[in-house]
Design a protein around this motif. Structure first.
Motif, PDB file in Angstrom:
ATOM      1  N   LEU A 182       9.145  17.708   2.735  1.00 57.85           N
ATOM      2  CA  LEU A 182      10.425  17.435   2.094  1.00 57.85           C
ATOM      3  C   LEU A 182      10.297  16.579   0.852  1.00 57.85           C
ATOM      4  O   LEU A 182      11.268  16.344   0.147  1.00 57.85           O
ATOM      5  N   ARG A 183       9.079  16.102   0.606  1.00 58.21           N
ATOM      6  CA  ARG A 183       8.898  15.192  -0.525  1.00 58.21           C
ATOM      7  C   ARG A 183       8.917  15.959  -1.846  1.00 58.21           C
ATOM      8  O   ARG A 183       8.345  17.031  -1.962  1.00 58.21           O
ATOM      9  N   LEU A 184       9.585  15.409  -2.840  1.00 64.80           N
ATOM     10  CA  LEU A 184       9.555  15.974  -4.190  1.00 64.80           C
ATOM     11  C   LEU A 184       8.732  15.049  -5.069  1.00 64.80           C
ATOM     12  O   LEU A 184       8.977  13.848  -5.121  1.00 64.80           O
ATOM     13  N   VAL A 185       7.754  15.626  -5.749  1.00 69.17           N
ATOM     14  CA  VAL A 185       6.948  14.819  -6.652  1.00 69.17           C
ATOM     15  C   VAL A 185       7.703  14.654  -7.961  1.00 69.17           C
ATOM     16  O   VAL A 185       8.782  15.193  -8.139  1.00 69.17           O
ATOM     17  N   SER A 186       7.123  13.917  -8.893  1.00 73.48           N
ATOM     18  CA  SER A 186       7.800  13.647 -10.160  1.00 73.48           C
ATOM     19  C   SER A 186       8.023  14.929 -10.952  1.00 73.48           C
ATOM     20  O   SER A 186       7.297  15.904 -10.817  1.00 73.48           O
ATOM     21  N   LYS A 187       9.040  14.908 -11.796  1.00 67.94           N
ATOM     22  CA  LYS A 187       9.376  16.075 -12.605  1.00 67.94           C
ATOM     23  C   LYS A 187       8.226  16.452 -13.532  1.00 67.94           C
ATOM     24  O   LYS A 187       7.470  15.611 -13.985  1.00 67.94           O
ATOM     25  N   GLU A 188       8.155  17.767 -13.830  1.00 68.51           N
ATOM     26  CA  GLU A 188       7.191  18.310 -14.778  1.00 68.51           C
ATOM     27  C   GLU A 188       5.742  18.062 -14.361  1.00 68.51           C
ATOM     28  O   GLU A 188       4.860  18.027 -15.211  1.00 68.51           O
ATOM     29  N   GLU A 189       5.488  17.875 -13.061  1.00 67.49           N
ATOM     30  CA  GLU A 189       4.113  17.629 -12.646  1.00 67.49           C
ATOM     31  C   GLU A 189       3.291  18.914 -12.692  1.00 67.49           C
ATOM     32  O   GLU A 189       3.782  20.005 -12.412  1.00 67.49           O
ATOM     33  N   CYS A 190       2.036  18.797 -13.072  1.00 69.06           N
ATOM     34  CA  CYS A 190       1.115  19.935 -13.122  1.00 69.06           C
ATOM     35  C   CYS A 190      -0.165  19.574 -12.368  1.00 69.06           C
ATOM     36  O   CYS A 190      -0.603  18.416 -12.404  1.00 69.06           O
ATOM     37  N   PRO A 191      -0.776  20.537 -11.691  1.00 70.27           N
ATOM     38  CA  PRO A 191      -0.300  21.921 -11.515  1.00 70.27           C
ATOM     39  C   PRO A 191       0.824  22.004 -10.495  1.00 70.27           C
ATOM     40  O   PRO A 191       1.015  21.100  -9.694  1.00 70.27           O
ATOM     41  N   CYS A 192       1.552  23.132 -10.559  1.00 70.15           N
ATOM     42  CA  CYS A 192       2.674  23.321  -9.637  1.00 70.15           C
ATOM     43  C   CYS A 192       2.799  24.809  -9.336  1.00 70.15           C
ATOM     44  O   CYS A 192       2.915  25.624 -10.256  1.00 70.15           O
ATOM     45  N   THR A 193       2.754  25.158  -8.072  1.00 69.67           N
ATOM     46  CA  THR A 193       2.829  26.574  -7.695  1.00 69.67           C
ATOM     47  C   THR A 193       4.222  27.005  -7.261  1.00 69.67           C
ATOM     48  O   THR A 193       4.516  28.193  -7.191  1.00 69.67           O
ATOM     49  N   SER A 194       5.088  26.022  -6.971  1.00 68.64           N
ATOM     50  CA  SER A 194       6.433  26.388  -6.503  1.00 68.64           C
ATOM     51  C   SER A 194       7.479  25.494  -7.160  1.00 68.64           C
ATOM     52  O   SER A 194       8.064  24.616  -6.530  1.00 68.64           O
ATOM     53  N   PRO A 195       7.726  25.703  -8.474  1.00 71.09           N
ATOM     54  CA  PRO A 195       8.695  24.854  -9.183  1.00 71.09           C
ATOM     55  C   PRO A 195      10.127  25.132  -8.724  1.00 71.09           C
ATOM     56  O   PRO A 195      10.496  26.265  -8.436  1.00 71.09           O
ATOM     57  N   THR A 196      10.904  24.072  -8.652  1.00 73.90           N
ATOM     58  CA  THR A 196      12.332  24.202  -8.383  1.00 73.90           C
ATOM     59  C   THR A 196      13.063  23.836  -9.666  1.00 73.90           C
ATOM     60  O   THR A 196      13.040  22.686 -10.111  1.00 73.90           O
ATOM     61  N   TRP A 197      13.690  24.836 -10.276  1.00 74.89           N
ATOM     62  CA  TRP A 197      14.279  24.654 -11.609  1.00 74.89           C
ATOM     63  C   TRP A 197      15.675  24.045 -11.531  1.00 74.89           C
ATOM     64  O   TRP A 197      16.431  24.305 -10.596  1.00 74.89           O
ATOM     65  N   ASP A 198      15.982  23.269 -12.555  1.00 68.05           N
ATOM     66  CA  ASP A 198      17.333  22.733 -12.699  1.00 68.05           C
ATOM     67  C   ASP A 198      18.184  23.805 -13.388  1.00 68.05           C
ATOM     68  O   ASP A 198      18.118  23.986 -14.601  1.00 68.05           O
ATOM     69  N   ARG A 199      19.001  24.504 -12.613  1.00 66.20           N
ATOM     70  CA  ARG A 199      19.783  25.616 -13.147  1.00 66.20           C
ATOM     71  C   ARG A 199      21.236  25.211 -13.403  1.00 66.20           C
ATOM     72  O   ARG A 199      22.129  26.064 -13.409  1.00 66.20           O
ATOM     73  N   SER A 200      21.454  23.942 -13.642  1.00 69.14           N
ATOM     74  CA  SER A 200      22.825  23.468 -13.849  1.00 69.14           C
ATOM     75  C   SER A 200      23.416  23.952 -15.172  1.00 69.14           C
ATOM     76  O   SER A 200      24.637  24.056 -15.309  1.00 69.14           O
ATOM     77  N   VAL A 201      22.579  24.244 -16.142  1.00 74.87           N
ATOM     78  CA  VAL A 201      23.068  24.719 -17.438  1.00 74.87           C
ATOM     79  C   VAL A 201      22.798  26.212 -17.598  1.00 74.87           C
ATOM     80  O   VAL A 201      23.690  26.979 -17.954  1.00 74.87           O
ATOM     81  N   PHE A 202      21.569  26.644 -17.356  1.00 77.13           N
ATOM     82  CA  PHE A 202      21.204  28.055 -17.470  1.00 77.13           C
ATOM     83  C   PHE A 202      20.696  28.554 -16.112  1.00 77.13           C
ATOM     84  O   PHE A 202      19.827  27.935 -15.499  1.00 77.13           O
ATOM     85  N   SER A 203      21.219  29.700 -15.696  1.00 69.70           N
ATOM     86  CA  SER A 203      20.802  30.256 -14.407  1.00 69.70           C
ATOM     87  C   SER A 203      19.455  30.956 -14.498  1.00 69.70           C
ATOM     88  O   SER A 203      18.719  31.029 -13.514  1.00 69.70           O
ATOM     89  N   GLU A 204      19.129  31.483 -15.698  1.00 65.67           N
ATOM     90  CA  GLU A 204      17.856  32.177 -15.884  1.00 65.67           C
ATOM     91  C   GLU A 204      17.420  32.046 -17.339  1.00 65.67           C
ATOM     92  O   GLU A 204      18.239  32.153 -18.250  1.00 65.67           O
TER      93      GLU A 204
END
Length: 491
Positions: free
Chosen positions: A69-91
């Motif tokens: 359940l832990r979320l690491v810091s934003k924009e961390e690399c490498p990352c295989t399963s990003p969770t995008w902030d879709r509050s402004v653009f859905s795609e």
């Protein structure tokens, strides 16, 4: 490049030039179609701001138990399963193709492909429009852009996205060349300064509407599809408009020239019974006329022309890089992207209107010097203001003002280039300069990959250096256009 051949011909005996020194009902129709066509065409040049807007992601932690359940810091690399902030653009392009970490550079590469297509398109459609006609190439370039734009919206992977973006740029480059040539060839010398400046107003309007359309369509690929469909409408222009009579005349299509001019006169409800005789007289007076064959490389025999060419080459490069680069820069700044784009467009509009006035009042040299100086100065202020300052709007405002002055430079630099070079090589010189403008547009996305502060300094320094180089140029306002290479050298 021969797309500009005869555009600025001023022979008094030319019956087309004489009749086009008056704005008629048919001119209003041509201007309306060309100006309206610029709106969706410019969307295809600025659309990367929406296809690739600023968007963040967080990366889910691995392992089991509570660590899952832990979320690491934003924009961390490498990352295989990003969770995008879709509050402004859905795609967006990033979310669809997973462009994070090392793959971020693929975004700027796709834009370089588009601008590379524009460079090729400007050459290709310039040559084709000289061979087959302005109007038919105008229609084809819009249809090609529409087809490629739809294909971009359906891209299955990045390789296809690159290819479709190139063809989208190819068509967009054609729309710019063919629409401007059509506009100028329908405009007499009396109004060309004003029409050249006003021609840029639809660009500003398109920039503003970009914010509204993208605000309503938050899926970037739906947006891409929506802005592509209107392009097909201008493919029908070939069926209800007349080919450029000036092009027909220079291609010696005498009967088609007469027919086009009579059609225009009929639309204006002012029959022109003298046009046939005037065209016959023009052909008779120009039969056997020979012109000395001068190539562009002959310019290097003359110190003044060589200096002018190198300075204008730099200015075209900076104008292309500056306006499109800073437009992208603004879209990535903190704050709401749609608001940033709208503010940028709104502030550029007064600059365009001011250019219409200033082009008729002050010299080209002080105009270009001032706009580059102010573009660089306001960009420096933008960089100096901390990016985390609160509120954020002053920084966005300074960048938008800088962009306004970059755009004003764009308006004057083209007219300046026309007036600097003699008729013998004006066409070739403008071809080279146009390529450099497109090259600047290709370089702009690569600059915006850099740290925002570094990118800002690059845009600022290039503009400030340009203002210094302008000092070395001669003034051309209210001076007769040079006809030969020796004319300017003697001044």
């Amino acid at each position: 490049m021969s797309i500009f051949r005869y555009i600025f011909r001023t022979a008094a005996s030319n019956p087309i030039e004489a009749r086009f020194n008056v704005i008629t009902r048919y001119h209003c129709l041509i201007y309306f179609v060309v100006f309206l066509s610029k709106i969706p065409a410019i969307w295809h040049i600025l659309n990367l701001m929406i296809l690739n807007p600023p968007i963040t992601y967080t990366c889910g932690g691995g392992g089991g138990g509570t660590d899952r359940l832990r979320l690491v810091s934003k924009e961390e690399c490498p990352c295989t399963s990003p969770t995008w902030d879709r509050s402004v653009f859905s795609e967006t392009v990033q979310t669809k193709f997973g462009l994070i970490c090392d793959r971020k550079k693929e975004i700027s590469l796709s834009e370089t492909c588009a601008y590379g297509g524009m460079l090729v398109g400007a050459f290709l459609f310039g040559l084709l429009s000289d061979r087959f006609g302005r109007l038919i190439m105008f229609s084809i370039s819009f249809v090609l852009t529409g087809i490629a734009g739809v294909a971009v919206s359906q891209s299955p992977n990045m390789k296809a996205f690159y290819a479709f973006r190139f063809f989208e740029g190819l068509g967009a480059g054609g729309t710019i060349v063919t629409s401007f040539v059509l506009l100028i060839e329908y405009t007499g010398m009396k109004y060309r300064e004003t029409v050249t400046a006003v021609y840029h107003l639809p660009v500003n309007l398109s920039h503003l509407l970009l914010a509204g359309v993208s605000y309503g369509l938050r899926n970037a690929f739906d947006f891409q599809l929506a802005v592509s469909v209107p392009m097909f409408l201008f493919g029908f222009a070939v069926f209800f408009l007349n080919e450029s009579p000036l092009w027909l005349l220079t291609r010696k299509y005498k009967s088609r020239t007469v027919k086009a001019m009579q059609s225009i006169a009929k639309f204006n409800k002012k029959p022109d019974t003298a046009i046939s005789g005037d065209i016959d007289a023009y052909y008779y007076s120009t039969q056997g006329a020979q012109q000395e064959k001068i190539q562009l490389y002959h310019i290097f025999k003359y110190r003044r022309h060589t200096l002018n060419l190198f300075i204008m080459a730099y200015m075209y490069l900076v104008c292309g890089m500056g306006y499109y680069g800073v437009s992208q820069y603004i879209s990535k700044m903190s704050g709401k992207i749609h608001v940033n784009i709208a503010i940028s467009a709104i502030l550029v509009m007064p600059g365009t209107l001011l250019s219409v006035y200033l082009l008729n009042k002050i010299g080209r040299k002080p105009f270009l010097f001032s706009t580059n100086l102010l573009a660089g100065a306001f960009m420096l202020i933008t960089v100096i203001v901390p990016s985390n300052c609160d509120p954020t709007w002053p920084r966005v405002l300074f960048a938008c003002i800088s962009n306004c002055f970059f755009f004003m430079s764009f308006i004057v630099v083209f007219l300046y280039g026309v007036e600097l070079f003699p008729t013998q090589i004006r066409n070739s010189a403008l071809g080279v300069l146009s390529v450099l403008s497109r090259a600047g547009m290709m370089i702009a996305p690569q600059i915006n990959i850099l740290n925002p502060i570094v990118a800002g300094y690059v845009f600022a320094v290039l503009a400030l250096l340009g203002s210094l180089l302008v000092i070395c140029l001669p003034e051309t306002k209210n001076k007769e256009l040079p006809s030969t290479l020796k004319d300017q050298e003697r001044r």
